[in-house]
Design a protein around this motif. Structure first.
Motif, short mmCIF file in Angstrom:
data_model
loop_
_atom_site.label_atom_id
_atom_site.label_comp_id
_atom_site.label_asym_id
_atom_site.label_seq_id
_atom_site.Cartn_x
_atom_site.Cartn_y
_atom_site.Cartn_z
N UNK A 1 0.84 -1.18 0.00
CA UNK A 1 0.00 0.00 0.00
C UNK A 1 0.88 1.24 0.00
N UNK A 2 0.60 2.17 -0.88
CA UNK A 2 1.36 3.42 -0.95
C UNK A 2 0.79 4.44 0.00
N UNK A 3 1.68 5.11 0.74
CA UNK A 3 1.29 6.15 1.68
C UNK A 3 2.18 7.35 1.49
N UNK A 4 1.82 8.45 2.12
CA UNK A 4 2.65 9.65 2.13
C UNK A 4 2.61 10.30 3.49
N UNK A 5 3.75 10.79 3.93
CA UNK A 5 3.78 11.77 5.01
C UNK A 5 3.58 13.13 4.34
N UNK A 6 2.62 13.89 4.82
CA UNK A 6 2.30 15.17 4.21
C UNK A 6 2.86 16.30 5.07
N UNK A 7 3.72 17.12 4.47
CA UNK A 7 4.18 18.34 5.12
C UNK A 7 3.21 19.43 4.69
N UNK A 8 2.41 19.90 5.62
CA UNK A 8 1.33 20.82 5.27
C UNK A 8 1.75 22.26 5.13
N UNK A 9 2.84 22.64 5.83
CA UNK A 9 3.28 24.04 5.80
C UNK A 9 4.63 24.14 6.48
N UNK A 10 5.25 25.26 6.33
CA UNK A 10 6.51 25.51 7.00
C UNK A 10 6.30 26.02 8.41
N UNK A 11 7.31 26.70 8.93
CA UNK A 11 7.24 27.25 10.28
C UNK A 11 7.00 28.75 10.16
N UNK A 55 10.73 3.40 3.16
CA UNK A 55 10.77 4.66 2.41
C UNK A 55 10.77 4.37 0.92
N UNK A 56 9.99 5.13 0.17
CA UNK A 56 10.00 5.08 -1.29
C UNK A 56 10.92 6.19 -1.77
N UNK A 78 12.07 7.01 8.99
CA UNK A 78 12.86 7.50 7.86
C UNK A 78 12.97 9.02 7.96
N UNK A 79 13.80 9.57 7.12
CA UNK A 79 13.97 11.02 7.08
C UNK A 79 14.17 11.45 5.63
N UNK A 80 13.93 12.72 5.38
CA UNK A 80 14.20 13.31 4.07
C UNK A 80 14.56 14.77 4.28
N UNK A 81 15.46 15.29 3.46
CA UNK A 81 15.85 16.69 3.61
C UNK A 81 16.88 17.09 2.57
N UNK A 82 17.23 18.35 2.60
CA UNK A 82 18.25 18.88 1.71
C UNK A 82 17.75 19.20 0.32
N UNK A 92 3.91 19.28 0.77
CA UNK A 92 4.80 18.32 0.14
C UNK A 92 4.46 16.91 0.56
N UNK A 93 4.63 15.95 -0.35
CA UNK A 93 4.32 14.55 -0.08
C UNK A 93 5.62 13.74 -0.06
N UNK A 94 5.85 13.05 1.06
CA UNK A 94 7.03 12.22 1.23
C UNK A 94 6.55 10.76 1.22
N UNK A 95 6.81 10.01 0.15
CA UNK A 95 6.18 8.69 -0.01
C UNK A 95 6.87 7.58 0.79
N UNK A 96 6.05 6.63 1.25
CA UNK A 96 6.55 5.39 1.83
C UNK A 96 5.55 4.28 1.53
N UNK A 97 5.99 3.04 1.69
CA UNK A 97 5.15 1.88 1.39
C UNK A 97 4.90 1.09 2.66
#
Length: 202
Positions: A1-11, A55-56, A78-82, A92-97
């Motif tokens: 199943x495909x999922x996403x962590x959603x970053x809704x906004x900045x700070x 992590x995808x 998991x993490x993502x950045x840079x 933003x959508x950060x995908x994982x399975x």
């Protein structure tokens, strides 16, 4: 199943430059059944939790990414950045399975909800620099970690719903199970490490 962590906004007006995600490992997690503490193991309800989330690979939002592993090489986050930052007023959508979870057939679990802790990062700082201008905390409150959300719980959730029949002894509805990470796990797994070196918090 495909999922996403959603970053809704900045700070505020500051862009997001990364995110850190932790799934309950099920080892020293807090487990409740219909809101009441459960003293047994997670395997009372889920047979194969441990390495179901991966992590995808995607550079759609951030350039760098990696998985967080426990001592048994199970993915516990998991993490993502840079690269380019995520504009503060965009999502933003950060995908994982998530692979198929097997609910213990003899249990009365109708669903198992895992509380997923997420910190979106807008500036790399030491813990002492944490504020609403440097991070957004989508985490539990009251664990006693630097990553705790202030006020009410704000962790994301990943819910597994039973598709097999409940045992007759469970009644028509079964029970709702919830799993939350321990403070020890959050302190261990929330930091981001790159090539063996911790890069966040500083």
């Amino acid at each position: 199943m495909s999922n996403n962590v959603v970053i809704g906004h900045g700070c505020g007006e500051r862009n997001a430059i990364g995110t850190s995600v932790v799934f309950p490992d099920g080892v020293d997690s807090t487990i409740t059944v219909d809101g009441q503490p459960h003293a047994g193991a997670l395997t009372d309800f889920v047979q194969n939790w441990g390495n179901l989330n991966q992590k995808v690979y995607s550079k759609a939002v951030f350039t760098f990414q990696g998985e967080k592993l426990d001592a048994s090489d199970n993915v516990v986050g998991f993490w993502a950045g840079g690269g380019d930052s995520l504009p503060h007023d965009m999502s933003g959508f950060i995908p994982f399975r998530t692979s198929a979870a097997i609910i213990e057939p003899e249990s009365c679990a109708a669903s198992v909800k895992f509380h997923v802790s997420i910190v979106d990062i807008c500036e790399i700082t030491p813990v002492s620099g944490f504020s609403d201008e440097t991070i957004n905390r989508w985490t539990l409150a009251g664990l006693g970690t630097p990553y705790d959300r202030v006020g009410e719980d704000g962790a994301a959730s990943l819910t597994i719903t039973r598709t097999s029949a409940l045992p007759a002894s469970c009644g028509a509805t079964g029970v709702a199970v919830e799993v939350k990470p321990s403070a020890a796990q959050i302190n261990r797994d929330m930091p981001i490490k790159l090539d063996g070196n911790q890069v966040w918090p500083q």
